[in-house]
Design a protein around this motif. Structure first.
Motif, PDB file in Angstrom:
ATOM      1  N   PRO A  33     -44.339  82.692 -12.470  1.00 57.51           N
ATOM      2  CA  PRO A  33     -45.552  83.738 -12.353  1.00 57.51           C
ATOM      3  C   PRO A  33     -44.914  84.873 -11.702  1.00 57.51           C
ATOM      4  CG  PRO A  33     -46.489  81.664 -11.970  1.00 57.51           C
ATOM      5  CD  PRO A  33     -45.296  81.404 -11.864  1.00 57.51           C
ATOM      6  N   ARG A  34     -44.440  84.694 -10.604  1.00 60.97           N
ATOM      7  CA  ARG A  34     -43.799  85.859  -9.792  1.00 60.97           C
ATOM      8  C   ARG A  34     -42.831  86.603 -10.406  1.00 60.97           C
ATOM      9  NH1 ARG A  34     -45.735  82.408  -5.729  1.00 60.97           N
ATOM     10  NH2 ARG A  34     -46.372  83.590  -3.615  1.00 60.97           N
ATOM     11  N   LEU A  35     -41.820  85.843 -11.356  1.00 58.99           N
ATOM     12  CA  LEU A  35     -40.789  86.560 -12.055  1.00 58.99           C
ATOM     13  C   LEU A  35     -41.482  86.985 -13.171  1.00 58.99           C
ATOM     14  CD1 LEU A  35     -37.730  86.503 -12.043  1.00 58.99           C
ATOM     15  CD2 LEU A  35     -37.767  84.549 -13.697  1.00 58.99           C
ATOM     16  N   ILE A  36     -42.080  86.607 -14.052  1.00 56.52           N
ATOM     17  CA  ILE A  36     -42.512  87.290 -15.282  1.00 56.52           C
ATOM     18  C   ILE A  36     -44.248  87.621 -15.555  1.00 56.52           C
ATOM     19  CG2 ILE A  36     -40.791  85.945 -16.675  1.00 56.52           C
ATOM     20  CD1 ILE A  36     -42.922  84.342 -17.764  1.00 56.52           C
ATOM     21  N   GLY A  37     -44.964  87.469 -14.234  1.00 52.76           N
ATOM     22  CA  GLY A  37     -46.435  87.685 -14.377  1.00 52.76           C
ATOM     23  C   GLY A  37     -47.169  86.488 -14.721  1.00 52.76           C
ATOM     24  N   VAL A  38     -48.311  86.534 -14.401  1.00 51.33           N
ATOM     25  CA  VAL A  38     -49.194  85.503 -14.566  1.00 51.33           C
ATOM     26  C   VAL A  38     -49.537  85.266 -16.059  1.00 51.33           C
ATOM     27  CG1 VAL A  38     -51.822  84.617 -14.064  1.00 51.33           C
ATOM     28  CG2 VAL A  38     -50.422  85.669 -12.460  1.00 51.33           C
ATOM     29  N   ARG A  39     -49.736  86.496 -16.856  1.00 52.54           N
ATOM     30  CA  ARG A  39     -49.995  86.217 -18.178  1.00 52.54           C
ATOM     31  C   ARG A  39     -49.156  85.618 -18.978  1.00 52.54           C
ATOM     32  NH1 ARG A  39     -52.729  91.329 -16.764  1.00 52.54           N
ATOM     33  NH2 ARG A  39     -54.945  91.399 -17.324  1.00 52.54           N
TER      34      ARG A  39
END
Length: 708
Positions: free
Chosen positions: A150-156
């Motif tokens: 999630p930190r890399l590509i986002g939570v969504r």
């Protein structure tokens, strides 16, 4: 185990190469060796950077699944996760750039290791898959996956991949930002080293000053709304039977608003709790290890040379026969599809044409592949076309005289030495084998509908079926990409006999005045794909009626009708509502919709007092398991593992329970027997537990430990 070398440019190449295994796994020994190799590179002032790659065809497949079965304690599992998280965190902050040169599939812990590197580059291959599929095993990523992705590509973007266990092609992983580059395989190591030599930085995005999670933290209103929707969908899909998806969401929600060290500690805590659940044990033991054993033909008789297949004959071009022909042609086998009328045989080939055209439209097959597969299917009415077949599979109408004629005519055309198989779902194989000149070369191959989607083939050994015949039949099933389970001959075999109890019990509940909506909802909440009444419509009530009539004729005075018989006779003989194929059964089918038939209330008045949903769920699952236990006691199946695999693949018994007999252990043998005895007293003797279960009461022994 871990090969280490430093090239002339000062690049350390750390190559995973676990001995005695076709794939690299993150077992304790390999992980220890990997850490030692990286530490060696970090301590060497001549080393400018580190490339991590694999000597196998794939990168790293993930953790060694057997490790999860060795220590089932929450504390032990949490400690293991915490240890690997601390190691990965130390390495990514050690100050030297690390590149994951991903030469093949990287899943689970393999991808987590790559995420702890500063740069990820993959070889361009259509077979490579990138993902974190731990949720499919009832666990969650325990080496930083719920925090780094999630930190890399986002939570969504990350959450759907985590809660669904998606395996991405490299192009999709690149597009999402999981990979930095995709290059030709021959250039992989060169490009990995070039990034380091060009000044690649030993810094993760989340360690940069002012870092923000792409798209926002879980506390941001938009992300919070997104997570609320996902949580609702997960609850709807899993009915609370699987803790892993919800615990993954908790890891993301709680961890993303904290420093990554705190986030990985949160992940480790949830990992221990999740991996220790009975659902995780069931999914790993039955849904992974047992399925892999079945696919590897662990039940194949030893010492029989492997059979090769080039040409297959299929008798009957109906739904099952045409589906079997499609599976054979897709596997590259020349296939003769025979029926009584030319139009019927041609219509069977059209079935394959439609399926292949759909694959072309979805981009899974090109036009040339479609034409080549279709060209392998020869529709005919001439038994002489079967000459040269290595195996013939009979899939004609479920009547003994029709099957006997097809068997005799095949023997005349092919001779008796080929493998002959019947696709019957109910008629005993030993009786059908009497019509083949060599009963030792006759076997049952029970495919499931729709054949192109269903992986299971029930391999039925008749009284005279030889070990050679059984071994060759298993070779054939594997050759066409299906998963076999071996059972012994009996009426209904295993799958048909046990699965029928599910929809029969649904009809029994209906006859007792239970609200049909309650019956159907309870069925789905157990984790079964459909409610029992919907299943009965799918199977077709007139087919079930024919089986009842045939069984009654075969058994005579010893025949005991199923509890569902009065309901089936009413629907077939008086109401003419035979199921989905006719557009009317327990449901009405119109405009692509399925709605419970309002007339059910007239024929089955509702009882004034309705049971709670838990008791209905209990009846629908317990009846399947108690019948499966009888099959084990009678030798129809020879192990609890075979029964579990057959139920998971054959009719979608809830995976969280591990299969139809693992469910007994999930409930607990003592409790299961007590509840079945209570149901036998209140509902009927069909729930009476067999001695194989009663003998275990009070011993503390699980059925799978005591079962053969």
């Amino acid at each position: 185990m871990i090969d280490y070398r430093v090239d002339g440019d000062g690049i350390a190449v750390v190559t995973w190469n676990v001995p005695g295994s076709p794939v690299n796994t993150l077992n304790d020994a390999a992980t220890t060796a990997y850490v030692a190799a990286v530490d060696k590179a970090l301590a060497d002032p001549a080393v400018k950077g580190i490339v991590v790659t694999s000597a196998k065809s794939d990168f790293i497949a993930g953790a060694d699944i057997n490790d999860f079965l060795a220590d089932r304690s929450v504390a032990g599992l949490e400690a293991g996760s915490r240890a690997i998280n601390r190691v990965f965190r130390r390495l990514e902050t050690a100050g030297k750039p690390m590149v994951a040169a991903i030469n093949g599939t990287a899943l689970g812990g393999g991808l987590e290791l790559a995420l702890a590197c500063h740069y990820r580059i993959a070889a361009d291959s259509p077979k490579t898959r990138i993902g974190l599929p731990e949720v499919t095993l009832g666990i969650l990523p325990g080496a930083g996956g719920t925090q780094r992705l999630p930190r890399l590509i986002g939570v969504r973007a990350a959450v759907p991949l985590l809660v669904e266990g998606t395996r991405l092609p490299v192009a999709d992983a690149l597009k999402l930002g999981i990979l930095h580059a995709v290059v030709p395989a021959a250039e992989l190591l060169h490009k990995a080293k070039a990034w380091i030599l060009a000044g690649g930085k030993a810094e993760q995005p989340w360690d940069r000053k002012g870092f923000r999670v792409p798209g926002g933290n879980p506390g941001d209103p938009g992300v919070q709304e997104f997570l609320s929707v996902v949580i609702a969908k997960v609850h709807e899909r899993t009915a609370g039977n699987y803790p892993a998806p919800i615990n993954i969401l908790s890891c993301v929600y709680e961890g993303m608003s904290s420093p990554i060290e705190v986030g990985t500690d949160i992940e480790s805590r949830y990992f221990g709790v999740t991996a220790a659940t009975v659902q995780a044990e069931n999914l790993i033991r039955s849904g992974f290890l047992a399925l892999n054993d079945a696919r590897k033909l662990k039940r194949r008789p030893a010492g029989v040379p492997k059979a090769e297949f080039r040409k297959v004959g299929v008798l009957g071009a109906g739904l099952m026969g045409s589906g079997i022909a499609y599976a054979c042609a897709k596997a590259g086998l020349d296939t003769v599809l025979l029926d009584r009328e030319p139009a019927m045989a041609e219509r069977g080939k059209v079935h394959s044409d439609k399926l292949l055209t759909r694959e072309v439209e979805r981009g899974k097959l090109d036009a040339a592949g479609r034409e080549a597969t279709l060209a392998r299917i020869t529709p005919t009415v001439d038994y002489a076309a079967l000459t040269g077949c290595d195996i013939v599979i009979e899939a004609v109408f479920e009547q003994r005289d029709i099957k006997a004629e097809a068997t005799h005519r095949t023997a005349e055309a092919t001779g008796p030495d080929i493998l002959f198989a019947s696709n019957t779902s109910t008629l005993p194989i030993s009786g059908l084998a009497e019509h083949w000149p060599r009963p030792d070369n006759f076997i049952g191959l029970h495919f499931f509908s729709p054949v192109h989607r269903m992986a299971l083939v029930e391999v039925i050994r008749g009284r005279q079926t030889s070990e050679t015949c059984l071994a060759q039949a298993l070779d054939f099933v594997a050759r066409i990409g299906k998963t076999p389970v071996v059972v012994n001959d009996s009426r209904g075999f295993f799958t048909s006999r046990v699965f029928a109890t599910y929809f029969e019990e649904g009809m029994a509940l209906l006859a007792e005045g239970v609200n049909p909506a309650l019956i159907e909802n309870a069925g789905r909440q157990t984790g079964m794909p459909l409610g029992p009444l919907a299943v009965a419509d799918e199977v077709a009530l007139d087919l079930v009626h024919k089986i009842i009539v045939q069984t009654r004729a075969d058994l005579g005075p010893s025949y005991t009708p199923p509890v569902s018989a009065p309901v089936i006779e009413l629907f077939v003989e008086k109401l003419g509502r035979v199921g989905k194929k006719a557009g009317k059964g327990f449901y009405d089918y119109a405009d692509g919709q399925r709605r419970l038939w309002p007339g059910l209330a007239e024929h089955f008045p509702r009882a004034a007092r309705q049971p709670d949903v838990g008791s209905v769920k209990r009846r629908l699952l317990h009846i399947q398991s108690v019948e499966a236990a009888r099959c084990l006691a009678e030798g129809v199946v020879e192990s609890t593992t075979d029964a579990d695999v057959a139920s998971l693949l054959g009719w979608g018994f809830p995976a969280w329970a591990g299969g139809v007999l693992s469910y007994v252990d999930t409930i607990g043998v003592d409790r299961f027997v007590a509840e079945c005895e209570a149901l036998a007293a209140s509902v009927g003797p069909r729930y009476a537990p067999p001695d194989i279960l009663k003998r275990l009461v009070g011993t503390g022994t699980q059925l799978r430990a005591a079962g053969r």
